[in-house]
Write a protein that holds these residues in place. Sequence first.
Motif, PDB file in Angstrom:
ATOM      1  N   GLN A   1       0.838  -1.187   0.000  1.00 45.56           N
ATOM      2  CA  GLN A   1       0.000   0.000   0.000  1.00 45.56           C
ATOM      3  C   GLN A   1       0.880   1.247   0.000  1.00 45.56           C
ATOM      4  OE1 GLN A   1      -3.445  -0.308  -0.150  1.00 45.56           O
ATOM      5  NE2 GLN A   1      -2.933  -2.493  -0.358  1.00 45.56           N
ATOM      6  N   PHE A   2       0.551   2.195  -0.867  1.00 47.66           N
ATOM      7  CA  PHE A   2       1.290   3.454  -0.920  1.00 47.66           C
ATOM      8  C   PHE A   2       1.065   4.227   0.372  1.00 47.66           C
ATOM      9  CE2 PHE A   2       1.277   8.033  -2.365  1.00 47.66           C
ATOM     10  CZ  PHE A   2       2.663   8.151  -2.425  1.00 47.66           C
ATOM     11  N   THR A   3       2.147   4.739   0.944  1.00 53.34           N
ATOM     12  CA  THR A   3       2.073   5.407   2.241  1.00 53.34           C
ATOM     13  C   THR A   3       1.652   6.867   2.157  1.00 53.34           C
ATOM     14  OG1 THR A   3       4.388   6.070   2.104  1.00 53.34           O
ATOM     15  CG2 THR A   3       3.912   3.931   3.156  1.00 53.34           C
ATOM     16  N   GLY A   4       1.752   7.478   0.979  1.00 55.66           N
ATOM     17  CA  GLY A   4       1.563   8.924   0.841  1.00 55.66           C
ATOM     18  C   GLY A   4       2.872   9.674   0.764  1.00 55.66           C
ATOM     19  N   GLN A   5       3.977   8.938   0.878  1.00 52.03           N
ATOM     20  CA  GLN A   5       5.304   9.545   0.882  1.00 52.03           C
ATOM     21  C   GLN A   5       6.186   8.855  -0.160  1.00 52.03           C
ATOM     22  OE1 GLN A   5       8.051   9.014   4.374  1.00 52.03           O
ATOM     23  NE2 GLN A   5       7.559  11.154   4.776  1.00 52.03           N
ATOM     24  N   SER A   6       7.135   9.604  -0.701  1.00 50.94           N
ATOM     25  CA  SER A   6       8.098   9.041  -1.647  1.00 50.94           C
ATOM     26  C   SER A   6       9.505   9.438  -1.223  1.00 50.94           C
ATOM     27  CB  SER A   6       7.818   9.541  -3.072  1.00 50.94           C
ATOM     28  OG  SER A   6       6.566   9.084  -3.535  1.00 50.94           O
ATOM     29  N   VAL A   7      10.491   8.779  -1.828  1.00 49.74           N
ATOM     30  CA  VAL A   7      11.884   9.080  -1.513  1.00 49.74           C
ATOM     31  C   VAL A   7      12.617   9.447  -2.796  1.00 49.74           C
ATOM     32  CG1 VAL A   7      12.637   6.653  -1.696  1.00 49.74           C
ATOM     33  CG2 VAL A   7      13.963   8.271  -0.300  1.00 49.74           C
ATOM     34  N   TRP A   8      13.481  10.464  -2.681  1.00 50.83           N
ATOM     35  CA  TRP A   8      14.351  10.927  -3.748  1.00 50.83           C
ATOM     36  C   TRP A   8      15.788  10.667  -3.311  1.00 50.83           C
ATOM     37  CZ3 TRP A   8      11.793  14.150  -7.583  1.00 50.83           C
ATOM     38  CH2 TRP A   8      10.469  14.468  -7.269  1.00 50.83           C
ATOM     39  N   ARG A   9      16.638  10.196  -4.243  1.00 49.65           N
ATOM     40  CA  ARG A   9      18.034   9.917  -3.884  1.00 49.65           C
ATOM     41  C   ARG A   9      18.962  10.480  -4.962  1.00 49.65           C
ATOM     42  NH1 ARG A   9      15.534   4.665  -2.837  1.00 49.65           N
ATOM     43  NH2 ARG A   9      15.490   4.199  -0.615  1.00 49.65           N
ATOM     44  N   TYR A  10      20.154  10.900  -4.504  1.00 50.52           N
ATOM     45  CA  TYR A  10      21.123  11.489  -5.444  1.00 50.52           C
ATOM     46  C   TYR A  10      22.513  11.374  -4.840  1.00 50.52           C
ATOM     47  CZ  TYR A  10      22.574  14.760  -9.169  1.00 50.52           C
ATOM     48  OH  TYR A  10      23.132  15.328 -10.288  1.00 50.52           O
TER      49      TYR A  10
END
Length: 370
Positions: free
Chosen positions: A174-183
């Motif tokens: 289930q999608f939590t409502g949050q995402s992660v960006w990485r660099y």
Amino acid sequence: MTLKVLVVGGGIGGLATAIALARKGHRVTVIERDPDWSVYGVGIIQQSNVVRAMEQLGVLERFIAAAFGFDAVEIFAPNGIMVARIPSPRLVEGRPANVGIGRPALQNVLAGTARELGAEVRLGVTVATLQDDGTAVAVTFSDRSNGRFDLVVGADGVNSQIRGMVLPDAETPQFTGQSVWRYNLPRHADLDALRTFNGPTGVGLVPMSQELMYMFVTTPEPGNPRYPVDGLAARMRERIANCSPVIRELGEQITDDAQVVYRPLEGMLVTGAWSRGRVVLLGDAVHATTPHLGQGAGMAIEDAIVLADELEKDKDVARACVSYRDRRYERCRYIVNASLSICYGQLGKGPPVEMHQATADMFKTVAKPI
């Protein structure tokens, strides 16, 4: 008793399983659907329990050589002021408590070891059918080949095909409502710990070599949007525009759209069985966690070690799979739920979580034997 084992999935959990089982003398075949066996190029945190697990897998020297070790986690307020430096327990004498490592480097360590131990790796192949007759599992593959295996291990991730085939009524991600960006960024010379910055936008800096560190950023993303590659760097910079000055300054180096890794965060815990007969699941296929405690890969690696251990103890394969789940469930449940609590606290969907306490509690929990 030597088992013929099929591992579905050539990621961290699948390769750890191949290594753990091969070291016990079993014959292992790994299949991976990606014909290029590609791994995105940012880093990953591997904490003290993973360092211990790598020793148990017999790959510690290679692992440490490919990584950057550190012994603490630093917690910062949103304004950039440090509020705590939490020492991490060393679980292997003479080795760092934690490491940061590039995902391609980790893949090379695990894949190289698995192959040296005799594991066969087949790329661009998936499972078409499974049939467990109680004595073996008959498998047909997408390339129309087939085989019979004493055990099939589904290590094929959060959207596991094998879970859908053998446990169709199990929980789904289930999608939590949050995402992660990485660099990836050049490492600051003084970065000798994982640094996490609290707030509605969570930020972390992780050293992974003498030259490199990576930044991760967790952000609310209502509606689970999917963004094109073009413009990703600008979008990531926008997400940290209200963070502390040091983070905003680092953000000026985020310029290459193709190097931004964006992932929606999903959570899942299969609360019932993790196996059916001679087919068993591990890692994200049964306990997908958000990255807030940095333990997703660690839990999968531990799964692999425990599964191999239980198969050595009990010659009844189906019963050993149940015992493996019994040993792993509470530890994995804790990680999934504690990580989701941090996530929901950041989103305002639950009470705020004190990160320094959550981190200290996590280190205490994972230091216990598996």
